[in-house]
Design a protein around this motif. Structure first.
Motif, PDB file in Angstrom:
ATOM      1  N   UNK A 230       6.783  -8.335  20.099  1.00 28.77           N
ATOM      2  CA  UNK A 230       5.823  -9.281  19.535  1.00 28.77           C
ATOM      3  C   UNK A 230       4.506  -8.582  19.201  1.00 28.77           C
ATOM      4  N   UNK A 231       4.063  -7.722  20.102  1.00 27.48           N
ATOM      5  CA  UNK A 231       2.801  -7.020  19.861  1.00 27.48           C
ATOM      6  C   UNK A 231       2.926  -6.080  18.662  1.00 27.48           C
ATOM      7  N   UNK A 232       4.026  -5.352  18.611  1.00 26.18           N
ATOM      8  CA  UNK A 232       4.217  -4.417  17.498  1.00 26.18           C
ATOM      9  C   UNK A 232       4.304  -5.169  16.172  1.00 26.18           C
ATOM     10  N   UNK A 233       4.979  -6.314  16.185  1.00 27.09           N
ATOM     11  CA  UNK A 233       5.055  -7.128  14.968  1.00 27.09           C
ATOM     12  C   UNK A 233       3.660  -7.549  14.511  1.00 27.09           C
ATOM     13  N   UNK A 234       2.836  -8.020  15.457  1.00 25.27           N
ATOM     14  CA  UNK A 234       1.489  -8.463  15.093  1.00 25.27           C
ATOM     15  C   UNK A 234       0.671  -7.310  14.519  1.00 25.27           C
ATOM     16  N   UNK A 235       0.787  -6.141  15.145  1.00 24.06           N
ATOM     17  CA  UNK A 235       0.055  -4.963  14.654  1.00 24.06           C
ATOM     18  C   UNK A 235       0.554  -4.570  13.264  1.00 24.06           C
TER      19      UNK A 235
ATOM     20  N   UNK B 230      -4.359 -12.789  22.633  1.00 19.50           N
ATOM     21  CA  UNK B 230      -3.613 -11.543  22.794  1.00 19.50           C
ATOM     22  C   UNK B 230      -3.184 -10.996  21.436  1.00 19.50           C
ATOM     23  N   UNK B 231      -2.713 -11.881  20.565  1.00 23.17           N
ATOM     24  CA  UNK B 231      -2.261 -11.436  19.244  1.00 23.17           C
ATOM     25  C   UNK B 231      -3.438 -10.899  18.428  1.00 23.17           C
ATOM     26  N   UNK B 232      -4.559 -11.625  18.482  1.00 22.96           N
ATOM     27  CA  UNK B 232      -5.721 -11.180  17.709  1.00 22.96           C
ATOM     28  C   UNK B 232      -6.227  -9.834  18.233  1.00 22.96           C
ATOM     29  N   UNK B 233      -6.215  -9.658  19.546  1.00 25.19           N
ATOM     30  CA  UNK B 233      -6.617  -8.377  20.125  1.00 25.19           C
ATOM     31  C   UNK B 233      -5.716  -7.250  19.624  1.00 25.19           C
ATOM     32  N   UNK B 252      -1.795 -11.950  29.747  1.00 22.28           N
ATOM     33  CA  UNK B 252      -1.240 -11.937  28.390  1.00 22.28           C
ATOM     34  C   UNK B 252      -2.029 -10.971  27.501  1.00 22.28           C
ATOM     35  N   UNK B 253      -3.349 -11.065  27.579  1.00 21.58           N
ATOM     36  CA  UNK B 253      -4.202 -10.152  26.807  1.00 21.58           C
ATOM     37  C   UNK B 253      -4.036  -8.714  27.294  1.00 21.58           C
ATOM     38  N   UNK B 254      -3.984  -8.573  28.602  1.00 28.77           N
ATOM     39  CA  UNK B 254      -3.858  -7.236  29.195  1.00 28.77           C
ATOM     40  C   UNK B 254      -2.578  -6.555  28.713  1.00 28.77           C
ATOM     41  N   UNK B 255      -1.481  -7.317  28.698  1.00 27.28           N
ATOM     42  CA  UNK B 255      -0.206  -6.748  28.250  1.00 27.28           C
ATOM     43  C   UNK B 255      -0.263  -6.391  26.770  1.00 27.28           C
ATOM     44  N   UNK B 256      -0.895  -7.246  25.976  1.00 23.43           N
ATOM     45  CA  UNK B 256      -0.977  -6.954  24.540  1.00 23.43           C
ATOM     46  C   UNK B 256      -1.755  -5.659  24.312  1.00 23.43           C
ATOM     47  N   UNK B 257      -2.803  -5.440  25.090  1.00 26.60           N
ATOM     48  CA  UNK B 257      -3.595  -4.220  24.903  1.00 26.60           C
ATOM     49  C   UNK B 257      -2.826  -2.984  25.377  1.00 26.60           C
ATOM     50  N   UNK B 258      -2.075  -3.129  26.468  1.00 29.61           N
ATOM     51  CA  UNK B 258      -1.251  -1.999  26.914  1.00 29.61           C
ATOM     52  C   UNK B 258      -0.172  -1.687  25.877  1.00 29.61           C
ATOM     53  N   UNK B 259       0.418  -2.743  25.316  1.00 28.21           N
ATOM     54  CA  UNK B 259       1.442  -2.533  24.288  1.00 28.21           C
ATOM     55  C   UNK B 259       0.823  -1.887  23.048  1.00 28.21           C
ATOM     56  N   UNK B 260      -0.379  -2.338  22.698  1.00 28.94           N
ATOM     57  CA  UNK B 260      -1.054  -1.750  21.534  1.00 28.94           C
ATOM     58  C   UNK B 260      -1.313  -0.268  21.765  1.00 28.94           C
ATOM     59  N   UNK B 261      -1.761   0.080  22.956  1.00 31.66           N
ATOM     60  CA  UNK B 261      -1.955   1.500  23.285  1.00 31.66           C
ATOM     61  C   UNK B 261      -0.669   2.289  23.090  1.00 31.66           C
TER      62      UNK B 261
END
Lengths: 286, 286
Positions: A230-235, B230-233, B252-261
């Motif tokens: 989900x995160x990768x999709x959003x990015x 989380x998605x916007x972050x 939820x936000x924390x996981x999104x940021x770790x996934x983004x990293x």
């Protein structure tokens, strides 16, 4: 750039100025033993329910892959296309590496299909593009050539550019070439995600084609794949993907894409977001 | 561009080539009645536990805002800085609109602080930047000027550019100016998210400064704000945010940021992702 596809009763438009279009990935025997067994036995009944479920969950295009070893893919794919088109009216994405099966499927397809896929390899371009042209379809171009999948975004861009140019030489317009920048697993190569995201940005900025992505490869082998996908999709959507290939039944991915639409200005006043939320709440209560 | 900040015992580096740095937002009485009441009564004990909790949850910088009507913010902010620095060793972000309080807080601060914030308004620049310079701090520049918050990314960029230039005139380097592109709610203006994302891209590509964002404004008034935030972050980080202001206790936000990293190549072989997942699993089992 607007890519227009059609099924028996519905036209779908893909553009960076419109909401994300989900290409439903479920009709694919890879990793689905029950579907594989049914297809091997010539039983196509599962395809109908898979199709209807995905459309109800928000898919606007359905990928159709019936590649099962030991079957006659040429006959099976054409039959599958007919079966699914009898059940749902939206466009299909014909997913095969077999040119004869592709030809047979497009021959029975009603509307304007998306072909999945062609690489930038000369042999693949020579084999697939004339079929795409003959049937007036659109095609997904995978951003790799004879040298394989590059770790350089610039080389992936070059592969995408080659596909667009070779399509143009056959009078297939850029609107009808959707680029797949390719996603490899970050568990094996930590730079894999960034290469994909950078390729998306380059394609968006320099070519402008619509862009698809099979995002779930990126999370292979890692825990909590739904959150990662989900995160990768959003990015990916933030930097330019317009029609990801994903599982619309995955609510985490579905929500991320709806949220992404909202933040890209493609969901006036959050109408779609609020409708999805209310429907989910009703589902929980029932 | 690397922004370096320091607390009593820890230096934090912010850069597009490094993992996202979370600025913990919890020490702020807005919307937190209990904290507001404690601060109004001069009780700073909550700050310590708030600080420690956020650091344990992954914050690397802590925002400190003690603005409660009817209190002496000048004395309170300095006391709060001392209290928090006695509890945690990482850098703080001094959050106040009161120049005298800012001055007093920086006077007792140990290390190199981040100041939150200055706008591109002449009066604000004249008031805040000399204080930032005097104490050798870094500063967050809000991308709006006398004309207010623009709906044009180019005008927000111009405001950011003005702040960077005025800082440079006082010998404050671009490394020490972190830009906040500003996020307004998409519930009120459907284009608000896109304006913010476009501003981030412009600042990243043309100025190159580090970029912060208080992403949660964007979801105000809408259902399922954790998913939206989380998605916007994740989207904001994909296009250039390097040090968002957020609640690290929001998993939820924390996981999104770790996934983004992970997808930006800032988490070799998913080590941080897997560690977080395992810790979460242990938490569920205990």
């Amino acid at each position: 750039v607007i890519t227009e596809l059609a099924g028996t009763g519905r036209t779908v438009r893909i553009s960076a100025d419109l909401p994300v279009v989900i290409i439903g990935e479920r009709i694919n025997p890879t990793g689905r033993k029950r579907l594989a067994a049914a297809l091997a036995a010539g039983d196509l009944s599962l395809l109908r329910s898979d199709a209807v479920q995905q459309v109800q969950a928000g898919a606007q295009i359905l990928d159709i892959n019936v590649g099962v070893p030991g079957t006659d893919e040429r006959a099976l794919l054409a039959a599958a296309v007919k079966e699914v088109q009898a059940a749902v009216d939206l466009p299909l994405c014909i997913d095969t590496a077999n040119a004869a099966a592709l030809d047979a499927a497009l021959a029975v397809y009603q509307g304007k299909a998306l072909v999945n896929s062609v690489t930038a390899e000369d042999a693949a371009l020579d084999r697939v593009l004339p079929i795409v042209k003959r049937y007036g379809a659109a095609v997904i171009g995978l951003a790799h050539d004879e040298r394989g999948i590059s770790t350089s975004p610039e080389q992936r861009l070059a592969a995408a550019r080659k596909i667009v140019a070779r399509a143009a030489a056959l009078d297939i317009s850029p609107e009808d070439v959707v680029i797949d920048p390719l996603a490899l697993t970050v568990g094996a190569d930590s730079a894999a995600g960034l290469v994909t995201l950078s390729t998306i940005q380059l394609v968006r900025q320099t070519l402008g084609n619509n862009i698809t992505l099979g995002a779930s490869n990126a999370s292979f082998g890692l825990p909590d794949r739904p959150t990662l996908n989900a995160t990768f999709l959003a990015m990916a959507v933030a930097v330019g993907v317009t029609c990801p290939i994903t599982n619309p039944l995955d609510a985490v991915a579905r929500k991320a894409l709806l949220a992404a639409d909202l933040f890209l200005g493609h969901d006036a006043y959050g109408g779609n977001w609020i409708r999805f939320y209310r429907a989910a709440m009703r589902g929980l209560q029932s």
